[in-house]
Each structure stands twice: as C-alpha cells, then as structure tokens.
Design an enzyme around this catalytic site. Sequence first.
Site, PDB file in Angstrom:
ATOM      1  N   VAL A   1       4.944  81.037 -19.487  1.00 36.12           N
ATOM      2  CA  VAL A   1       4.541  80.549 -20.801  1.00 36.12           C
ATOM      3  C   VAL A   1       3.284  81.263 -21.300  1.00 36.12           C
ATOM      4  CG1 VAL A   1       3.740  78.519 -22.073  1.00 36.12           C
ATOM      5  CG2 VAL A   1       5.671  78.326 -20.496  1.00 36.12           C
ATOM      6  N   LYS A   2       2.268  81.412 -20.446  1.00 34.22           N
ATOM      7  CA  LYS A   2       1.017  82.028 -20.902  1.00 34.22           C
ATOM      8  C   LYS A   2       1.236  83.476 -21.341  1.00 34.22           C
ATOM      9  CE  LYS A   2      -2.854  84.134 -19.180  1.00 34.22           C
ATOM     10  NZ  LYS A   2      -3.572  84.567 -18.055  1.00 34.22           N
ATOM     11  N   VAL A   3       1.950  84.260 -20.545  1.00 37.73           N
ATOM     12  CA  VAL A   3       2.200  85.655 -20.902  1.00 37.73           C
ATOM     13  C   VAL A   3       3.039  85.724 -22.173  1.00 37.73           C
ATOM     14  CG1 VAL A   3       3.379  87.777 -20.171  1.00 37.73           C
ATOM     15  CG2 VAL A   3       1.886  86.565 -18.577  1.00 37.73           C
TER      16      VAL A   3
ATOM     17  N   GLN B   1       3.142  83.579 -24.582  1.00 38.32           N
ATOM     18  CA  GLN B   1       2.265  83.225 -25.703  1.00 38.32           C
ATOM     19  C   GLN B   1       1.331  84.383 -26.059  1.00 38.32           C
ATOM     20  OE1 GLN B   1       1.879  80.236 -27.689  1.00 38.32           O
ATOM     21  NE2 GLN B   1       3.948  79.863 -26.942  1.00 38.32           N
ATOM     22  N   CYS B   2       0.839  85.106 -25.068  1.00 39.33           N
ATOM     23  CA  CYS B   2      -0.008  86.290 -25.338  1.00 39.33           C
ATOM     24  C   CYS B   2       0.788  87.359 -26.081  1.00 39.33           C
ATOM     25  CB  CYS B   2      -0.550  86.869 -24.033  1.00 39.33           C
ATOM     26  SG  CYS B   2      -1.859  85.899 -23.270  1.00 39.33           S
TER      27      CYS B   2
END
Length: 125
Positions: free
Chosen positions: A97-99, A101-102
Amino acid sequence: MGGALRLYRLARIKGIISRMCEAFGEAVPGGYTFPAAERLAACTLDDLAPLRAGFRGKYLLDAAQRVNDGRVVLDRIAASSTEEGEAELIQIFGVGVKVAQCVLLYGFHKLDAFPVDVWMKKVLA
C-alpha cells in the site's frame, strides 16, 4: 542516522536506474531513455545482474512482465481513482500500500494519495 541511510538508499536506487537505462534503454542526446517494459520483460535475473539491483531485480522483472502482458495497465491507472490505481499496483510483486501510494502521488500526480510510513504513523498517533 536514519536520514543518512535514506539518502544512501536513494543514491543506490538512482544508480540502479541509471545503469538500467544505459543497459536497456535507447541512446538519446544527453543520455538514455527509460527501458520499455517489453525490453525488460524479456530479461532474466542474470541479465539484470550488472545493474547491481540485488533483491530488487525480481521486483523489476515482475513489474515489467505485468506491464508488458497487460495485467497492469499504466494508462488505466492514470485514468482511474486513487483506490483503483492502488489495487492495480499492488498486483506487482513487492508493491504494498505505501509504495503504491507513493507511485500514485509522485508518478501519477494523484494528489489525494497519502503514503503512510512509520514516521507518518507516529505523527498521526
């Protein structure tokens, strides 16, 4: 020390990208293009070894193969909502999710994307 480590990792990734463009991209005035997914998808991990990508090699290959064969469609991500784009990106091996979103924020300019790392979690708490 965290900041220095982050800068080291960014410099390392920039080096991998530079070597990848030189090895698999097309020569243009001033440098090389980013390699086409088709070109990278045809590679093996051994082909990528000179990039010194280490554990990232398998992630690069999976991403290129998924884009090349149409399982992940970049134009569809660009035209989709942030939620739909995230769902598409997390199909790629190693993308969470974090990657995702980036990538949506910095690569696709989706300003409602909100990458949350450990530091952001601390701020939010």
